[in-house]
Scaffold this motif. Structure first.
Motif, PDB file in Angstrom:
ATOM      1  N   ILE A  34      -1.296  75.946 -37.626  1.00 30.17           N
ATOM      2  CA  ILE A  34      -0.726  75.290 -38.806  1.00 30.17           C
ATOM      3  C   ILE A  34      -1.716  74.279 -39.387  1.00 30.17           C
ATOM      4  O   ILE A  34      -1.996  74.276 -40.592  1.00 30.17           O
ATOM      5  CB  ILE A  34       0.598  74.593 -38.455  1.00 30.17           C
ATOM      6  N   VAL A  35      -2.262  73.421 -38.527  1.00 29.82           N
ATOM      7  CA  VAL A  35      -3.157  72.355 -38.999  1.00 29.82           C
ATOM      8  C   VAL A  35      -4.404  72.934 -39.642  1.00 29.82           C
ATOM      9  O   VAL A  35      -4.712  72.673 -40.814  1.00 29.82           O
ATOM     10  CB  VAL A  35      -3.542  71.416 -37.839  1.00 29.82           C
ATOM     11  N   TYR A  36      -5.154  73.732 -38.885  1.00 20.66           N
ATOM     12  CA  TYR A  36      -6.411  74.264 -39.421  1.00 20.66           C
ATOM     13  C   TYR A  36      -6.166  75.270 -40.539  1.00 20.66           C
ATOM     14  O   TYR A  36      -6.955  75.356 -41.489  1.00 20.66           O
ATOM     15  CB  TYR A  36      -7.235  74.897 -38.300  1.00 20.66           C
ATOM     16  N   GLY A  37      -5.062  76.013 -40.434  1.00 22.81           N
ATOM     17  CA  GLY A  37      -4.742  76.969 -41.490  1.00 22.81           C
ATOM     18  C   GLY A  37      -4.473  76.285 -42.818  1.00 22.81           C
ATOM     19  O   GLY A  37      -4.935  76.748 -43.873  1.00 22.81           O
ATOM     20  N   LEU A  38      -3.750  75.163 -42.786  1.00 24.68           N
ATOM     21  CA  LEU A  38      -3.452  74.446 -44.022  1.00 24.68           C
ATOM     22  C   LEU A  38      -4.702  73.783 -44.600  1.00 24.68           C
ATOM     23  O   LEU A  38      -4.871  73.727 -45.822  1.00 24.68           O
ATOM     24  CB  LEU A  38      -2.360  73.402 -43.777  1.00 24.68           C
ATOM     25  N   VAL A  39      -5.574  73.288 -43.741  1.00 21.87           N
ATOM     26  CA  VAL A  39      -6.830  72.706 -44.231  1.00 21.87           C
ATOM     27  C   VAL A  39      -7.662  73.779 -44.931  1.00 21.87           C
ATOM     28  O   VAL A  39      -8.165  73.571 -46.048  1.00 21.87           O
ATOM     29  CB  VAL A  39      -7.635  72.082 -43.076  1.00 21.87           C
ATOM     30  N   ILE A  40      -7.795  74.929 -44.292  1.00 21.08           N
ATOM     31  CA  ILE A  40      -8.570  76.018 -44.890  1.00 21.08           C
ATOM     32  C   ILE A  40      -7.908  76.517 -46.166  1.00 21.08           C
ATOM     33  O   ILE A  40      -8.586  76.797 -47.168  1.00 21.08           O
ATOM     34  CB  ILE A  40      -8.724  77.165 -43.871  1.00 21.08           C
ATOM     35  N   THR A  41      -6.577  76.587 -46.157  1.00 23.92           N
ATOM     36  CA  THR A  41      -5.850  76.999 -47.371  1.00 23.92           C
ATOM     37  C   THR A  41      -6.115  76.025 -48.515  1.00 23.92           C
ATOM     38  O   THR A  41      -6.324  76.442 -49.667  1.00 23.92           O
ATOM     39  CB  THR A  41      -4.339  77.065 -47.098  1.00 23.92           C
ATOM     40  N   MET A  47     -11.212  75.806 -54.403  1.00 25.39           N
ATOM     41  CA  MET A  47     -12.302  76.626 -54.942  1.00 25.39           C
ATOM     42  C   MET A  47     -11.793  77.635 -55.972  1.00 25.39           C
ATOM     43  O   MET A  47     -12.479  77.943 -56.944  1.00 25.39           O
ATOM     44  CB  MET A  47     -13.039  77.334 -53.802  1.00 25.39           C
ATOM     45  N   VAL A  48     -10.584  78.135 -55.744  1.00 19.06           N
ATOM     46  CA  VAL A  48      -9.998  79.099 -56.699  1.00 19.06           C
ATOM     47  C   VAL A  48      -9.460  78.379 -57.932  1.00 19.06           C
ATOM     48  O   VAL A  48      -9.601  78.866 -59.071  1.00 19.06           O
ATOM     49  CB  VAL A  48      -8.881  79.904 -56.013  1.00 19.06           C
ATOM     50  N   PHE A  49      -8.855  77.203 -57.711  1.00 15.36           N
ATOM     51  CA  PHE A  49      -8.298  76.405 -58.807  1.00 15.36           C
ATOM     52  C   PHE A  49      -8.986  75.027 -58.805  1.00 15.36           C
ATOM     53  O   PHE A  49      -8.486  74.088 -58.164  1.00 15.36           O
ATOM     54  CB  PHE A  49      -6.783  76.239 -58.652  1.00 15.36           C
ATOM     55  N   PRO A  50     -10.137  74.904 -59.458  1.00 11.90           N
ATOM     56  CA  PRO A  50     -10.935  73.669 -59.401  1.00 11.90           C
ATOM     57  C   PRO A  50     -10.170  72.411 -59.798  1.00 11.90           C
ATOM     58  O   PRO A  50     -10.495  71.316 -59.306  1.00 11.90           O
ATOM     59  CB  PRO A  50     -12.080  73.948 -60.389  1.00 11.90           C
ATOM     60  N   ASN A  51      -9.176  72.545 -60.643  1.00 12.28           N
ATOM     61  CA  ASN A  51      -8.412  71.364 -61.065  1.00 12.28           C
ATOM     62  C   ASN A  51      -7.689  70.694 -59.899  1.00 12.28           C
ATOM     63  O   ASN A  51      -7.512  69.473 -59.885  1.00 12.28           O
ATOM     64  CB  ASN A  51      -7.396  71.740 -62.144  1.00 12.28           C
ATOM     65  N   LEU A  52      -7.279  71.483 -58.917  1.00  9.70           N
ATOM     66  CA  LEU A  52      -6.599  70.918 -57.755  1.00  9.70           C
ATOM     67  C   LEU A  52      -7.534  70.004 -56.969  1.00  9.70           C
ATOM     68  O   LEU A  52      -7.167  68.886 -56.596  1.00  9.70           O
ATOM     69  CB  LEU A  52      -6.091  72.039 -56.832  1.00  9.70           C
ATOM     70  N   GLY A  53      -8.755  70.485 -56.748  1.00 10.84           N
ATOM     71  CA  GLY A  53      -9.731  69.664 -56.037  1.00 10.84           C
ATOM     72  C   GLY A  53     -10.117  68.443 -56.830  1.00 10.84           C
ATOM     73  O   GLY A  53     -10.259  67.340 -56.283  1.00 10.84           O
ATOM     74  N   LEU A 121     -11.893  68.358 -49.171  1.00  5.81           N
ATOM     75  CA  LEU A 121     -13.069  68.801 -48.411  1.00  5.81           C
ATOM     76  C   LEU A 121     -13.721  70.048 -48.996  1.00  5.81           C
ATOM     77  O   LEU A 121     -14.805  70.428 -48.546  1.00  5.81           O
ATOM     78  CB  LEU A 121     -12.659  69.090 -46.963  1.00  5.81           C
ATOM     79  N   ALA A 122     -13.108  70.665 -49.953  1.00  9.73           N
ATOM     80  CA  ALA A 122     -13.618  71.926 -50.480  1.00  9.73           C
ATOM     81  C   ALA A 122     -15.046  71.778 -51.006  1.00  9.73           C
ATOM     82  O   ALA A 122     -15.352  70.837 -51.746  1.00  9.73           O
ATOM     83  CB  ALA A 122     -12.702  72.420 -51.607  1.00  9.73           C
ATOM     84  N   PRO A 123     -15.933  72.696 -50.631  1.00 10.06           N
ATOM     85  CA  PRO A 123     -17.331  72.636 -51.102  1.00 10.06           C
ATOM     86  C   PRO A 123     -17.475  73.158 -52.527  1.00 10.06           C
ATOM     87  O   PRO A 123     -18.036  74.221 -52.779  1.00 10.06           O
ATOM     88  CB  PRO A 123     -18.057  73.534 -50.095  1.00 10.06           C
ATOM     89  N   THR A 124     -16.958  72.392 -53.477  1.00 12.43           N
ATOM     90  CA  THR A 124     -16.945  72.822 -54.879  1.00 12.43           C
ATOM     91  C   THR A 124     -18.247  72.509 -55.604  1.00 12.43           C
ATOM     92  O   THR A 124     -18.444  72.956 -56.728  1.00 12.43           O
ATOM     93  CB  THR A 124     -15.772  72.150 -55.619  1.00 12.43           C
ATOM     94  N   THR A 125     -19.121  71.719 -54.991  1.00 11.70           N
ATOM     95  CA  THR A 125     -20.436  71.426 -55.563  1.00 11.70           C
ATOM     96  C   THR A 125     -21.503  71.713 -54.512  1.00 11.70           C
ATOM     97  O   THR A 125     -21.198  71.860 -53.315  1.00 11.70           O
ATOM     98  CB  THR A 125     -20.555  69.954 -56.002  1.00 11.70           C
TER      99      THR A 125
END
Length: 216
Positions: A34-41, A47-53, A121-125
């Motif tokens: 649950i923990v790691y899955g939600l972080v990865i999600t 990355m799919v929806f940049p506005n969220l990040g 944490l998403a690597p968007t840049t």
């Protein structure tokens, strides 16, 4: 005699959390998923929806977290202490305290928190992608500490609602025994928070700038 007592206490400190995990290994694995899955999600969603990040990063800017990081990054030991304080406080306020009042409440609350942290944490840049090379180890360590707290919250809630699962006669006794196991798991999470805080502070202060220079 005193030395033998201390040795026995140290052995129990090391053995008890592992015994709790072993006795409830399936639940432990589910909590980790649950923990790691939600972080990865959260990372994938950003990355799919940049506005969220971008929204999550803006929130960190508004609440002063980003400015705090900038002000402390050149003082790694003070930065480590600050990170440790933030992480321990977050664990206590989001996971432990709610679970003491409402069964399993901390699990639900931190599940949402894990998703939002994934957004941040998403690597968007390119810089974020480089920073995640050492920071992925930080995430692995610190989220394991949070997972142990969530696991403890689960044990407490289950013991409270179903006392027989922990060999208790009534709900009150189940609560007390569950609380004892939560306490052991919280103690085992503390060293992970300490190691994660030190690694995070020194990697962000020294390793990430070097990697950015070498790779970008």
């Amino acid at each position: 005699m005193t030395q033998n007592v201390k040795s026995a206490q140290h052995i129990r400190f090391l053995r008890q959390p592992f015994q709790i995990v072993r006795d409830n290994f399936r639940a432990y694995l589910i909590i980790n998923a649950i923990v790691y899955g939600l972080v990865i999600t959260g990372m994938v969603a950003a990355m799919v929806f940049p506005n969220l990040g971008a929204t999550q990063v803006a929130t960190m800017e508004d609440n002063g977290m980003t400015d705090l990081i900038r002000s402390l990054i050149n003082n790694p030991w003070l930065f480590s202490l600050t990170i440790l304080g933030v992480n321990v406080t977050s664990g206590a306020l989001l996971i432990v305290l709610p679970s003491l009042i409402v069964p399993f409440a901390g699990i639900a609350i931190f599940a949402y928190r894990a998703f939002t942290l994934g957004l941040a944490l998403a690597p968007t840049t390119k810089i974020m992608a480089v920073a995640m090379i050492p920071h992925s180890l930080t995430a692995l360590i610190e989220f394991q500490a949070y997972a142990l707290l969530m696991f403890g919250a689960y044990i407490l809630g289950r013991s409270w609602v179903r006392p027989a699962t922990i060999g208790a006669r009534n709900h009150r006794q189940g609560y007390v025994r569950g609380l004892q196991q939560l306490g052991w798991l919280s103690l085992s999470a503390l060293p992970l928070f300490i190691v994660g805080a030190i690694w995070e502070a020194f990697s962000l202060g020294y390793l990430v700038p070097l990697l950015v220079q070498w790779l970008l």
